[in-house]
Design an enzyme around this catalytic site. Structure first.
Site, PDB file in Angstrom:
ATOM      1  N   LYS A  13       2.735   4.792 -15.305  1.00 57.26           N
ATOM      2  CA  LYS A  13       4.051   4.172 -15.153  1.00 57.26           C
ATOM      3  C   LYS A  13       4.071   2.744 -15.725  1.00 57.26           C
ATOM      4  CE  LYS A  13       4.331   4.596 -10.654  1.00 57.26           C
ATOM      5  NZ  LYS A  13       3.066   5.295 -10.333  1.00 57.26           N
ATOM      6  N   ARG A 135      -8.405  -5.083  -8.714  1.00 57.22           N
ATOM      7  CA  ARG A 135      -7.490  -4.600  -7.682  1.00 57.22           C
ATOM      8  C   ARG A 135      -8.267  -3.941  -6.563  1.00 57.22           C
ATOM      9  NH1 ARG A 135      -2.278  -1.634 -10.120  1.00 57.22           N
ATOM     10  NH2 ARG A 135      -2.376  -0.791  -8.020  1.00 57.22           N
ATOM     11  N   ARG A 146      -3.986   6.850  -1.534  1.00 58.17           N
ATOM     12  CA  ARG A 146      -2.732   6.607  -2.262  1.00 58.17           C
ATOM     13  C   ARG A 146      -2.140   7.908  -2.796  1.00 58.17           C
ATOM     14  NH1 ARG A 146      -4.358   2.637  -6.607  1.00 58.17           N
ATOM     15  NH2 ARG A 146      -2.149   2.463  -7.076  1.00 58.17           N
TER      16      ARG A 146
HETATM   17  P1  ADP Z   1       0.438   2.010  -8.957  1.00 58.39           P
HETATM   18  O1  ADP Z   1       1.353   1.598 -10.064  1.00 58.39           O
HETATM   19  O2  ADP Z   1      -0.996   1.975  -9.348  1.00 58.39           O
HETATM   20  O3  ADP Z   1       0.827   3.315  -8.344  1.00 58.39           O
HETATM   21  P2  ADP Z   1       1.612  -0.214  -7.509  1.00 58.39           P
HETATM   22  O4  ADP Z   1       1.138  -1.409  -8.217  1.00 58.39           O
HETATM   23  O5  ADP Z   1       2.996   0.274  -7.813  1.00 58.39           O
HETATM   24  O6  ADP Z   1       0.568   0.974  -7.768  1.00 58.39           O
HETATM   25  O7  ADP Z   1       1.556  -0.421  -5.916  1.00 58.39           O
HETATM   26  C1  ADP Z   1       0.406  -0.890  -5.263  1.00 58.39           C
HETATM   27  C2  ADP Z   1       0.640  -0.940  -3.752  1.00 58.39           C
HETATM   28  O8  ADP Z   1       1.754  -1.807  -3.466  1.00 58.39           O
HETATM   29  C3  ADP Z   1       1.030   0.377  -3.088  1.00 58.39           C
HETATM   30  O9  ADP Z   1      -0.098   1.180  -2.786  1.00 58.39           O
HETATM   31  C4  ADP Z   1       1.779  -0.121  -1.845  1.00 58.39           C
HETATM   32  O10 ADP Z   1       0.899  -0.560  -0.846  1.00 58.39           O
HETATM   33  C5  ADP Z   1       2.524  -1.343  -2.359  1.00 58.39           C
HETATM   34  N1  ADP Z   1       3.880  -0.965  -2.842  1.00 58.39           N
HETATM   35  C6  ADP Z   1       4.342  -1.077  -4.119  1.00 58.39           C
HETATM   36  N2  ADP Z   1       5.600  -0.627  -4.229  1.00 58.39           N
HETATM   37  C7  ADP Z   1       5.958  -0.197  -2.983  1.00 58.39           C
HETATM   38  C8  ADP Z   1       7.113   0.413  -2.422  1.00 58.39           C
HETATM   39  N3  ADP Z   1       8.202   0.692  -3.186  1.00 58.39           N
HETATM   40  N4  ADP Z   1       7.113   0.718  -1.096  1.00 58.39           N
HETATM   41  C9  ADP Z   1       6.066   0.453  -0.321  1.00 58.39           C
HETATM   42  N5  ADP Z   1       4.923  -0.101  -0.771  1.00 58.39           N
HETATM   43  C10 ADP Z   1       4.856  -0.431  -2.094  1.00 58.39           C
END
Ligand code: ADP
Length: 189
Positions: A13, A135, A146
């Site tokens: 993404k 991270r 996750r």
């Molecule tokens: P990735 O892109 O690797 O899936 P992100 O950087 O989007 O991960 O998110 C990392 C962490 O931030 C998530 O595991 C969560 O704890 C928190 N987070 C991010 N966006 C949200 C959201 N929309 N709702 C709840 N928690 C979020």
């Protein structure tokens, strides 16, 4: 162009969001990036979010809904935006619907990047190694959590947006340029 990028952790993404923002001249709204900045700046929100994120659990809907609503009001979002990592739960998607309606904005599409969980574990292990595990949530146990959180709380959004006729799915396990070409093609742009 107002877009949501949906897909499991490691599906690409962030990479595709960066390509889209260059192509369309619109900002990327990554709730993960905004939360990580809050942690780095040691704000009260960052302090509250850190442990939750380190475990790979979701920060409360209330916090992320607030982040996104404020961000959408900034000038650069008038031309459009790519939402990356939001919404992640059905209540977040419902809150977003209300927010967009109130702000007079309509989504163009929801892009789902699909990927097999085994591919994702391999990709994130590689990212952790290359980045020196910058991270805290890029280790295997946390990643498995996750992925489980994605399956339980975020995957239902696929049907939610399909039901609204907005969902476009692209195979995220292909090479980066093939994925971005496929995205342009489903968007018709
Ligand atoms: P990735 O892109 O690797 O899936 P992100 O950087 O989007 O991960 O998110 C990392 C962490 O931030 C998530 O595991 C969560 O704890 C928190 N987070 C991010 N966006 C949200 C959201 N929309 N709702 C709840 N928690 C979020």
């Amino acid at each position: 162009m107002r877009l949501i990028l949906l897909g499991p952790p490691g599906a690409g993404k962030g990479t595709q969001a960066k390509i889209l923002i260059d192509a369309f001249g619109i900002p990327q709204l990554s709730t993960g990036d905004i939360l990580r900045s809050a942690i780095a700046a040691k704000t009260p929100m960052g302090l509250a979010a850190k442990e939750i994120m380190d475990r790979g659990d979701l920060v409360s809907d209330e916090i992320v809904n607030g982040i996104v609503s404020e961000r959408l009001d900034q000038d650069d979002c008038r031309a459009g935006f790519v939402l990356d990592g939001f919404p992640r739960t059905i209540p977040q998607a419902e809150a977003l619907d209300t927010m967009l309606k109130t702000k007079g904005m309509a989504l163009d599409a929801v892009l789902e990047l699909t990927a097999d969980p085994d591919v994702l574990v391999g990709r994130i292990a590689k990212r952790a190694k290359e980045s020196g595990a910058v991270r805290a949530d890029d280790n295997e146990d946390v990643l498995r959590n996750r992925l489980a959180v994605y399956r339980e709380q975020t995957a239902p959004l696929v049907s939610y947006y399909r039901g609204k006729g907005m969902l476009k799915s692209v195979d995220g396990t292909q090479p980066v340029d093939v994925v971005s070409a496929a995205i342009r093609s489903v968007l018709g742009r």
